[in-house]
Design a protein around this motif. Structure first.
Motif, PDB file in Angstrom:
ATOM      1  N   VAL A  38      -2.980  -1.556   9.380  1.00 15.20           N
ATOM      2  CA  VAL A  38      -2.789  -1.827   7.953  1.00 15.20           C
ATOM      3  C   VAL A  38      -4.088  -1.619   7.184  1.00 15.20           C
ATOM      4  O   VAL A  38      -4.080  -1.093   6.066  1.00 15.20           O
ATOM      5  CB  VAL A  38      -2.246  -3.255   7.742  1.00 15.20           C
ATOM      6  CG1 VAL A  38      -2.198  -3.597   6.259  1.00 15.20           C
ATOM      7  CG2 VAL A  38      -0.850  -3.370   8.356  1.00 15.20           C
ATOM      8  N   ASP A  39      -5.204  -2.022   7.777  1.00 14.81           N
ATOM      9  CA  ASP A  39      -6.505  -1.766   7.124  1.00 14.81           C
ATOM     10  C   ASP A  39      -6.724  -0.268   6.939  1.00 14.81           C
ATOM     11  O   ASP A  39      -7.223   0.177   5.893  1.00 14.81           O
ATOM     12  CB  ASP A  39      -7.637  -2.357   7.964  1.00 14.81           C
ATOM     13  CG  ASP A  39      -7.716  -3.881   7.858  1.00 14.81           C
ATOM     14  OD1 ASP A  39      -7.094  -4.437   6.927  1.00 14.81           O
ATOM     15  OD2 ASP A  39      -8.392  -4.494   8.706  1.00 14.81           O
ATOM     16  N   ASP A  40      -6.358   0.513   7.959  1.00 21.47           N
ATOM     17  CA  ASP A  40      -6.475   1.975   7.862  1.00 21.47           C
ATOM     18  C   ASP A  40      -5.576   2.508   6.749  1.00 21.47           C
ATOM     19  O   ASP A  40      -5.954   3.429   6.002  1.00 21.47           O
ATOM     20  CB  ASP A  40      -6.095   2.634   9.188  1.00 21.47           C
ATOM     21  CG  ASP A  40      -7.170   2.455  10.255  1.00 21.47           C
ATOM     22  OD1 ASP A  40      -8.295   2.070   9.892  1.00 21.47           O
ATOM     23  OD2 ASP A  40      -6.871   2.709  11.440  1.00 21.47           O
ATOM     24  N   LEU A  41      -4.377   1.952   6.636  1.00 17.64           N
ATOM     25  CA  LEU A  41      -3.435   2.382   5.607  1.00 17.64           C
ATOM     26  C   LEU A  41      -3.989   2.098   4.211  1.00 17.64           C
ATOM     27  O   LEU A  41      -4.000   2.978   3.347  1.00 17.64           O
ATOM     28  CB  LEU A  41      -2.092   1.677   5.796  1.00 17.64           C
ATOM     29  CG  LEU A  41      -1.036   1.895   4.700  1.00 17.64           C
ATOM     30  CD1 LEU A  41      -0.715   3.386   4.546  1.00 17.64           C
ATOM     31  CD2 LEU A  41       0.225   1.100   5.001  1.00 17.64           C
ATOM     32  N   VAL A  42      -4.468   0.891   3.986  1.00 18.11           N
ATOM     33  CA  VAL A  42      -4.983   0.522   2.670  1.00 18.11           C
ATOM     34  C   VAL A  42      -6.201   1.378   2.314  1.00 18.11           C
ATOM     35  O   VAL A  42      -6.306   1.895   1.198  1.00 18.11           O
ATOM     36  CB  VAL A  42      -5.347  -0.985   2.621  1.00 18.11           C
ATOM     37  CG1 VAL A  42      -6.018  -1.325   1.294  1.00 18.11           C
ATOM     38  CG2 VAL A  42      -4.100  -1.834   2.820  1.00 18.11           C
ATOM     39  N   ALA A  43      -7.117   1.544   3.266  1.00 20.10           N
ATOM     40  CA  ALA A  43      -8.312   2.356   3.022  1.00 20.10           C
ATOM     41  C   ALA A  43      -7.930   3.816   2.758  1.00 20.10           C
ATOM     42  O   ALA A  43      -8.504   4.482   1.885  1.00 20.10           O
ATOM     43  CB  ALA A  43      -9.264   2.265   4.209  1.00 20.10           C
ATOM     44  N   HIS A  77       0.186  10.672   8.311  1.00 13.84           N
ATOM     45  CA  HIS A  77      -0.238   9.561   9.179  1.00 13.84           C
ATOM     46  C   HIS A  77      -0.112   8.224   8.437  1.00 13.84           C
ATOM     47  O   HIS A  77       0.384   7.228   8.995  1.00 13.84           O
ATOM     48  CB  HIS A  77      -1.685   9.779   9.628  1.00 13.84           C
ATOM     49  CG  HIS A  77      -2.319   8.589  10.286  1.00 13.84           C
ATOM     50  ND1 HIS A  77      -1.891   8.093  11.497  1.00 13.84           N
ATOM     51  CD2 HIS A  77      -3.348   7.786   9.876  1.00 13.84           C
ATOM     52  CE1 HIS A  77      -2.618   7.037  11.822  1.00 13.84           C
ATOM     53  NE2 HIS A  77      -3.501   6.827  10.856  1.00 13.84           N
ATOM     54  N   LEU A  78      -0.511   8.209   7.181  1.00 12.60           N
ATOM     55  CA  LEU A  78      -0.373   6.994   6.371  1.00 12.60           C
ATOM     56  C   LEU A  78       1.099   6.637   6.188  1.00 12.60           C
ATOM     57  O   LEU A  78       1.473   5.453   6.224  1.00 12.60           O
ATOM     58  CB  LEU A  78      -1.033   7.194   5.004  1.00 12.60           C
ATOM     59  CG  LEU A  78      -2.539   7.472   5.001  1.00 12.60           C
ATOM     60  CD1 LEU A  78      -3.030   7.671   3.563  1.00 12.60           C
ATOM     61  CD2 LEU A  78      -3.309   6.354   5.675  1.00 12.60           C
ATOM     62  N   ALA A  79       1.936   7.659   5.997  1.00 14.36           N
ATOM     63  CA  ALA A  79       3.375   7.427   5.835  1.00 14.36           C
ATOM     64  C   ALA A  79       3.977   6.810   7.099  1.00 14.36           C
ATOM     65  O   ALA A  79       4.860   5.937   7.017  1.00 14.36           O
ATOM     66  CB  ALA A  79       4.081   8.741   5.496  1.00 14.36           C
ATOM     67  N   ASP A  80       3.498   7.237   8.275  1.00 17.64           N
ATOM     68  CA  ASP A  80       4.007   6.685   9.542  1.00 17.64           C
ATOM     69  C   ASP A  80       3.682   5.201   9.660  1.00 17.64           C
ATOM     70  O   ASP A  80       4.505   4.402  10.121  1.00 17.64           O
ATOM     71  CB  ASP A  80       3.404   7.453  10.726  1.00 17.64           C
ATOM     72  CG  ASP A  80       3.918   8.881  10.815  1.00 17.64           C
ATOM     73  OD1 ASP A  80       4.974   9.161  10.217  1.00 17.64           O
ATOM     74  OD2 ASP A  80       3.241   9.712  11.460  1.00 17.64           O
ATOM     75  N   ALA A 117       0.835  -1.204   0.000  1.00 12.72           N
ATOM     76  CA  ALA A 117       0.000   0.000   0.000  1.00 12.72           C
ATOM     77  C   ALA A 117       0.875   1.263   0.000  1.00 12.72           C
ATOM     78  O   ALA A 117       0.545   2.266  -0.647  1.00 12.72           O
ATOM     79  CB  ALA A 117      -0.924   0.000   1.207  1.00 12.72           C
ATOM     80  N   GLY A 118       1.998   1.196   0.728  1.00 11.29           N
ATOM     81  CA  GLY A 118       2.900   2.343   0.768  1.00 11.29           C
ATOM     82  C   GLY A 118       3.506   2.658  -0.594  1.00 11.29           C
ATOM     83  O   GLY A 118       3.659   3.822  -0.966  1.00 11.29           O
TER      84      GLY A 118
END
Length: 282
Positions: free
Chosen positions: A267-272, A246-249, A197-198
């Motif tokens: 990880v779910d938060d990151l993907v979303a 925040h996603l980068a962190d 995702a990153g």
């Protein structure tokens, strides 16, 4: 499964159809007598030409009754149309917005500078003790007609060899990669899901920088570098910048930290979050 290109075409067709109804609505609301007269003339010259006066009046009344409320539905149409034009026809975005927003500063309000925003506020300019109307809601009709014409011109862009579909194709790739990341997360491969995702986020931000001709000093910039460049160029605001950071962190936690494993929720938060950025930031 429809591609992003097909979705854009379908969304554009839907917006144009809604826009044509809104064009009738703003004319009917601003100049009701003139609109009714022209509508009857059009009906007479078409399939309804055999109707007598009373039946023709009923058909016209029903047509007008079924029109949407311009003031009630325009803002939703404008937001969707603006987002689509930003992606498909970015060189016309400023023109599209100009027909809506009131110019600043504005000493006098005239037919030429009366905008759709004025119409939505019900602004009418009068003069003298008798309050003779100088300009009113009908002045917004040509402004909306221009907005609709810009939107319709975007349709031709899809058939033009000048249309760059690279971003749309890239968006399909991003969707597939994020679907794969979701599957990895479901199977508890959190680090791999977060790393994937990153990568999508980093490539999308790089693409946005390129679209806005933003130069980044670093030879191989990361998410934070690209995020800062977009904020400095006023492409994103501070809340958007914080959200991306925040996603980068979370991504960094997946890539670099060996002591603490990222949780499935993180990880779910990151993907979303990455999916949201790829759909809303262009």
């Amino acid at each position: 499964m429809p591609t992003n290109l097909e979705r854009y075409k379908n969304d554009l067709d839907s917006l144009i159809a809604k826009g044509r109804k809104l064009q009738n609505a703003i004319q009917a609301e601003s100049c009701p007598d003139e609109f009714r007269r022209l509508l009857k003339e059009e009906l007479k010259s078409g399939q309804e030409k055999r109707l007598d006066g009373a039946r023709l009046e009923r058909v016209a009344r029903k047509f007008i009754k079924n029109l949407p409320s311009f003031k009630g539905t325009y803002q939703e149409w404008y937001s969707e149309a603006k987002a689509l034009i930003r992606q498909v026809l970015p060189d016309r975005l400023a023109d599209f917005v100009r027909h809506y927003e009131k110019p600043k500063p504005r000493k006098d309000i005239t037919f030429e500078n009366y905008k759709i925003e004025d119409h939505l506020q019900g602004l009418t300019v009068t003069r003298g003790y008798e309050k003779t109307k100088i300009v009113g809601p009908e002045a917004a009709v040509p402004q909306f007609q221009q907005q609709l014409a810009i939107l319709e011109s975007a349709k031709a862009r899809f058939q033009s060899s000048l249309f760059d579909i690279r971003q749309l194709v890239q968006a399909d790739i991003f969707d597939s990669e994020l679907d794969a990341a979701e599957e990895l997360a479901k199977n508890k491969f959190t680090r791999a899901a977060g790393a994937m995702a990153g990568v999508v986020l980093e490539r999308h931000l790089a693409q946005v920088c390129e679209s806005h001709t933003i130069q980044v000093a670093k030879k191989s910039p990361g998410i934070s570098d690209l995020n800062n460049a977009l904020k400095d160029a006023s492409v994103i605001d501070v809340p958007q910048w914080r959200f991306i950071q925040h996603l980068a962190d979370i991504r960094n936690l997946c890539d670099h930290s060996k002591k603490t494993d990222p949780t499935v929720v993180q990880v779910d938060d990151l993907v979303a979050g990455v999916r949201k950025i790829t759909k809303t930031l262009f």
